[in-house]
Structure formats: C-alpha cells, structure tokens
Design a protein around this motif. Structure first.
Motif, short mmCIF file in Angstrom:
data_model
loop_
_atom_site.label_atom_id
_atom_site.label_comp_id
_atom_site.label_asym_id
_atom_site.label_seq_id
_atom_site.Cartn_x
_atom_site.Cartn_y
_atom_site.Cartn_z
N ALA A 43 0.83 -1.21 0.00
CA ALA A 43 0.00 0.00 0.00
C ALA A 43 0.87 1.26 0.00
CB ALA A 43 -0.92 0.00 1.21
N VAL A 55 0.64 4.14 -2.82
CA VAL A 55 0.38 5.56 -2.53
C VAL A 55 1.49 6.44 -3.10
CG1 VAL A 55 0.14 7.28 -0.69
CG2 VAL A 55 -1.00 5.07 -0.48
N HIS A 56 2.74 5.96 -2.98
CA HIS A 56 3.87 6.70 -3.56
C HIS A 56 3.69 6.83 -5.07
CE1 HIS A 56 8.55 7.19 -3.85
NE2 HIS A 56 7.88 8.25 -4.26
N ILE A 116 0.85 6.84 -6.67
CA ILE A 116 -0.23 7.81 -6.90
C ILE A 116 0.32 9.23 -6.81
CG2 ILE A 116 -2.36 8.76 -5.92
CD1 ILE A 116 -3.08 5.90 -5.08
N GLY A 117 1.20 9.46 -5.82
CA GLY A 117 1.81 10.78 -5.67
C GLY A 117 2.61 11.18 -6.89
N HIS A 119 -0.61 17.79 -2.90
CA HIS A 119 -1.11 16.41 -2.99
C HIS A 119 0.05 15.42 -3.06
CE1 HIS A 119 -4.85 18.30 -3.41
NE2 HIS A 119 -4.96 18.32 -4.73
N ALA A 165 0.95 12.62 -0.28
CA ALA A 165 1.02 11.21 -0.64
C ALA A 165 2.32 10.59 -0.13
CB ALA A 165 0.92 11.04 -2.16
N VAL A 205 1.82 9.93 3.60
CA VAL A 205 0.99 8.75 3.84
C VAL A 205 1.78 7.47 3.55
CG1 VAL A 205 -1.08 7.49 3.11
CG2 VAL A 205 -1.15 9.98 3.39
N ALA A 206 2.54 7.49 2.46
CA ALA A 206 3.36 6.32 2.10
C ALA A 206 4.40 6.03 3.17
CB ALA A 206 4.04 6.55 0.75
#
Length: 272
Positions: free
Chosen positions: A51, A55-56, A58-59, A196, A200, A203-204
């Motif tokens: 995950a 997320v990385h 997605i960033g 954003h 990200a 979060v990662a």
C-alpha cells in the motif's frame, strides 16, 4: 456542511493554541492509535508495504499530471527528485545482487518515472524551475548518510560493499524529502498538485513505518534478530520513524487546509 465543519474547526483551533510539546504528544498518541487500528484492520501486514508503494505511485502520478497539464514545475524541488533517483538506483542494485523480488520491479518503475520528472524539470520546463528557492545543499544529507552507512550496516553474509550500499539507500530515503520541504518553507504557499504529492509521500512513509513496527510486534522482536545484530536493526526502524515525523507537520496543515476548503496551502513560518 457548515455544521459538520464546526467540530473539526474547533478541534483545529484548540490544537493550534497548544504549546509545541503538547502538539508533539498529540501527534505521537494519534500515530499510536492509527497503528493499533491498522493492526486489527489489516490481517496481512505485508500489504501495508505494498500500500505504501501504491500511494507513492499515486503521488508521482499527480506530479506527472501537473507537469503535463500545467506545463510548470514551480514549487517542485529538483534536488529531492535527484535524491530519490539516487536511493532508488542504489536500492535496485542491492535488490538485483542480494534479494530480487516483486518490489524490485516496483522500484524500477518508480525510478523510471522519477528520471522522467528530473528530465522535465532540467530541460523541458527549466524556465519555471525555482532554482533560487531550491537551495538545500545536497552534501548535508549525502555525506552524513554515507558516513553512517560505513559504520552501521547489515551484518548479513553479503559482500561488505553491498551491505554498505544497502544501508546508504535506507538512510538516504529517510531524508530525501528535505529539499522539497525547504522549497515550501521558502515559498510559504504550496499549490494544490505539489501539496497532494507531498501528502502522498507522507501517507506512504507512515504506511511503510507501520509495516515495520507491526512486523516487529507480530514477530515478538524476532524480526530485528533476522535483520542482523548490533545497531543496524534499530537504525532501520529509526529511519522509518524519521521519515514519518519529517512530514507529519506538513500533513497536519494539509488536512486542515482540505477541511477548510482552501485550494492553496499556506504554511505558517517554521512549519517545515
């Protein structure tokens, strides 16, 4: 909508009035609560690492969209992208010679996109690059990481040079975002896509840190022994925690800005 925002706004105002020590304590408590929640929700904690990489990715996708759609790299740190490319390249080398797995392919894809971002900033969008704001000296992180890797590295049966490289990429990953934080500190205003992207990353980093902490708890500390002896196992965990806390303050103001309906993030002095 306004009724729903009032408790959040009141809580935000209360947190802002607290002294730094109380804010730090609240941050630690929130992090521990999130870890406990993840431990019960996610049964296979290896999924947290996957995950984190997702997320990385997605960033980076948000970053690529910004460069293609808006045709500007304003607010982005070229030096952070270069540090990211360095630790990914070293980690790929270590993966090929030490422990090749599915994460090697994910790192390869991430490195390719990072190199593309570097190319765009250096050549295609050079006119919008804020070189004067991106003034973090890279030797401030490269030299300490290299020195630390020489003295504290894995105690496995692999070649000594490879073990030092492995430690170097772990340490460098922990601090690779510092130049990006310096750019935001210098500009004080962070446009949405950059915000954003950095959120990200935060979060990662948290998911990756949670993965290691929960793995240690599940194995009752045996994972630390598996990583080797000496200071190295502790340094792996410390590096993960450092990555998380470096971005924690920014993530707080990002969430506050989102709930406040602000498209542009304005950072107070001394935040990052």
């Amino acid at each position: 909508m306004r009724v729903q925002q009032r408790p959040i706004r009141a809580l935000s105002m209360w947190v802002r009035r607290q002294p730094p020590k109380v804010k730090a304590f609240l941050g630690v408590v929130s992090g521990m609560a999130a870890l406990v929640l993840l431990r019960f929700i996610v049964h296979d904690h290896d999924n947290l690492f996957v995950a984190a990489e997702a997320v990385h990715s997605i960033g980076i996708s948000v970053l690529i969209y910004k460069l293609i759609k808006e045709k500007t790299c304003a607010g982005l740190s070229l030096k952070s992208q270069e540090l990211t490319a360095i630790f990914l390249a070293v980690r790929l080398y270590c993966s090929f010679v030490m422990e090749y797995d599915i994460h090697t392919l994910l790192d390869l894809a991430t490195l390719a996109t990072t190199l593309w971002v570097i190319y765009m900033i250096r050549f295609k969008l050079k006119s919008s690059y804020m070189e004067d704001k991106d003034n973090f000296a890279l030797y401030y992180v490269l030299a300490p990481c290299a020195a630390l890797a020489l003295f504290i590295h894995p105690s496995t049966s692999h070649n000594l040079v490879n073990r030092i490289f492995w430690a170097f990429c772990v340490y460098l990953e922990a601090v690779s975002v510092l130049p990006q934080l310096r750019v935001m500190q210098n500009t004080k205003i962070v446009e949405p896509f950059t915000a954003h992207y950095v959120f990200a990353l935060g979060v990662a980093r948290f998911l990756s840190c949670a993965h290691w902490v929960l793995q240690v708890l599940d194995s009752r500390g045996h994972l630390l022994v598996a990583l080797g002896y000496g200071l190295w196992p502790s340094m792996v965990l410390i590096s993960e925690i450092v990555q998380t806390f470096i971005l924690a303050d920014f993530c707080y103001y990002y969430i506050k800005s989102v709930f406040g309906g602000q498209l542009v993030l304005r950072l107070p002095s001394g935040v990052v």
